[in-house]
Scaffold this motif. Structure first.
Motif, PDB file in Angstrom:
ATOM      1  N   UNK A 119       0.981  -1.148  -0.081  1.00  0.00           N
ATOM      2  CA  UNK A 119       0.082   0.069   0.134  1.00  0.00           C
ATOM      3  C   UNK A 119       1.021   1.288   0.081  1.00  0.00           C
ATOM      4  N   UNK A 120       1.697   1.387  -0.948  1.00  0.00           N
ATOM      5  CA  UNK A 120       2.480   2.625  -1.135  1.00  0.00           C
ATOM      6  C   UNK A 120       2.977   2.762  -2.802  1.00  0.00           C
TER       7      UNK A 120
ATOM      8  N   UNK B 173      12.676   2.286  -1.007  1.00  0.00           N
ATOM      9  CA  UNK B 173      12.952   0.987  -1.361  1.00  0.00           C
ATOM     10  C   UNK B 173      12.064   0.138  -0.676  1.00  0.00           C
ATOM     11  N   UNK B 174      11.558  -1.112  -1.246  1.00  0.00           N
ATOM     12  CA  UNK B 174      10.896  -2.072  -0.623  1.00  0.00           C
ATOM     13  C   UNK B 174      11.442  -3.632  -1.054  1.00  0.00           C
ATOM     14  N   UNK B 175      12.098  -4.047  -0.107  1.00  0.00           N
ATOM     15  CA  UNK B 175      12.964  -5.312  -0.484  1.00  0.00           C
ATOM     16  C   UNK B 175      11.963  -6.692  -0.637  1.00  0.00           C
ATOM     17  N   UNK B 176      12.400  -7.517  -1.577  1.00  0.00           N
ATOM     18  CA  UNK B 176      11.447  -8.898  -1.652  1.00  0.00           C
ATOM     19  C   UNK B 176      12.330  -9.737  -0.925  1.00  0.00           C
TER      20      UNK B 176
ATOM     21  N   UNK C 267       7.793  -3.569   4.148  1.00  0.00           N
ATOM     22  CA  UNK C 267       7.400  -2.133   4.239  1.00  0.00           C
ATOM     23  C   UNK C 267       8.549  -1.210   3.580  1.00  0.00           C
ATOM     24  N   UNK C 268       7.980  -0.144   3.028  1.00  0.00           N
ATOM     25  CA  UNK C 268       9.030   0.817   2.373  1.00  0.00           C
ATOM     26  C   UNK C 268      10.105   1.400   3.569  1.00  0.00           C
ATOM     27  N   UNK C 269      11.168   1.453   2.924  1.00  0.00           N
ATOM     28  CA  UNK C 269      12.157   2.078   3.830  1.00  0.00           C
ATOM     29  C   UNK C 269      13.179   3.062   3.041  1.00  0.00           C
ATOM     30  N   UNK C 270      13.611   3.859   3.813  1.00  0.00           N
ATOM     31  CA  UNK C 270      14.318   5.261   3.172  1.00  0.00           C
ATOM     32  C   UNK C 270      15.546   4.549   2.686  1.00  0.00           C
TER      33      UNK C 270
END
Length: 404
Positions: free
Chosen positions: A328-329, A367-370, A378-381
């Motif tokens: 959701x981003x 970034x959102x790591x797989x 969750x997204x991170x800076x």
């Protein structure tokens, strides 16, 4: 190099190898900056050239790419400037001053323009270093790498796919490079006025005669496909090592499977979503990609919709599972992401063979790591550099993900 590694499109002319860490390469106002993807990523300014204020480079005039020009395994900077093609070589920890390698393929040297002519760098002979290929007025021209980073004079290798030779137009017709028959050599795949056309690479920088592989479909007059409405790309959806054709039409996603010999089956509706009508997806709002998100060697569908990121996993037979909202981003509503301001890429950033998500946002690169199985964290800076507020606008800067 596998078929998936060789796919070069007009939207993504700098492919990231399927299993490797992707780095950021940015052509800013003052020159070239990079961010090597590591445990502690740090932005480096590496070259005062190839920028709008450093060399007079313009997005609407000059193509800037990344490719290995001398076979040392490192990504060099390649720019199509006024006087021709310039290269700055990657020395591992620094970059050399730019030097002119061929006085052609430039806005002054040859009369090449962004709005008429497509230019790429690609290893056309599978030798480990990139050659130059351009779709000019008279057809396809190539300049072959001598193996040491110098280039032979450009020569016309095909009287087709050109502005005058065939009537090809950037605003109507797509021209890609990919290995369609599994021999490791890049071929031309082009979406023309009525048909999808393939010209097989001969392995020496020349190409065979053009052949229609999909008739009266997926094209401007063949089915009413439009660049500003219907993305079309290539990807290996079956995992057989050969690229298939994927089109995002009105009714959803269409797939034309590769027969293995350079021909394709008729397109079939594979997903009733991700389309201009089916789902309300718009090119001006919703980027769509194909990428392997679970490491099984097959291309899946990844779409950045209003509510966030949706994924449809490939079943391996040209069909896909139902789309699922996985994040959701990075969406038009979920995060306020805009195509005209915020770049988004689906690429392998960790080297595990599964694509991650990176977005160049308003003030931060996120970034959102797989996890390697198609589950996104969750997204991170990642950094505040390379973001819109840090001076990186799409009308005067260029950013790619590539292996350096």
């Amino acid at each position: 190099m596998s078929a998936r590694e060789q796919i070069i499109t007009q939207e993504r002319p700098v492919p990231t190898r399927r299993v490797a860490r992707g780095d950021i390469v940015g052509f800013g106002l003052k020159g070239v900056s990079i961010l090597r993807n590591s445990i502690q990523p740090t932005t480096q300014f590496v070259l005062a050239d190839f920028g709008q204020n450093a060399g007079g480079w313009r997005v609407d005039k000059h193509v800037r790419l990344v490719g290995d020009t001398n076979g040392d395994g490192l990504g060099d900077i390649v720019g199509f400037g006024d006087a021709g093609v310039l290269v700055s070589r990657n020395n591992g920890n620094s970059f050399s001053p730019a030097s002119l390698v061929i006085g052609d393929f430039g806005s002054t040297a040859g009369g090449w323009t962004v709005d008429k002519h497509v230019r790429y760098v690609s290893d056309l002979r599978n030798r480990g270093s990139v050659d130059i290929i351009g779709f000019g007025d008279g057809g396809v021209l190539t300049s072959l790498n001598n193996g040491n980073g110098t280039y032979a004079p450009a020569r016309l290798v095909l009287n087709d796919f050109g502005y005058n030779a065939g009537g090809w137009r950037v605003e109507r017709h797509l021209r890609f490079l990919a290995d369609v028959n599994g021999n490791g050599i890049a071929d031309i795949v082009a979406f023309g006025e009525n048909n999808v056309i393939v010209s097989l690479g001969n392995g020496n920088g020349t190409f065979s005669a053009a052949t229609a592989v999909v008739t009266n479909d997926l094209t401007y007059s063949g089915g009413g496909w439009r660049i500003d409405k219907h993305p079309r790309t290539l990807g290996d959806v079956t995992g057989d090592g050969r690229v298939d054709i994927i089109g995002f039409g009105d009714a959803g996603v269409y797939v034309a499977l590769n027969n293995g010999n350079g021909t394709f089956q008729a397109p079939k509706l594979a997903v009733k979503d991700f389309g201009a009508v089916a789902g309300g997806w718009q090119v001006s709002k919703h980027p769509r990609f194909v990428a392997d998100i679970n490491g099984d060697g097959r291309s899946d569908i990844v779409g950045f919709g209003d509510a966030g990121v949706y994924v449809a996993v490939s079943n391996g037979d040209g069909t896909f599972q139902a789309p699922k909202l996985v994040l959701k981003d990075f969406g038009y509503v979920a995060g306020g992401w805009r195509v005209e301001k915020h770049l988004r890429f689906v690429v392998d950033l960790t080297g595990d063979g599964a694509a991650d998500i990176i977005g160049f946002g308003e003030g931060t690169v996120w970034v959102s790591y797989n996890d390697g199985k198609g589950n996104f964290a969750p997204v991170k800076k990642l950094t505040d550099d390379f973001s819109f507020n840090a001076g990186w606008a799409t009308n005067n800067t260029v950013r790619w993900i590539a292996q350096l």
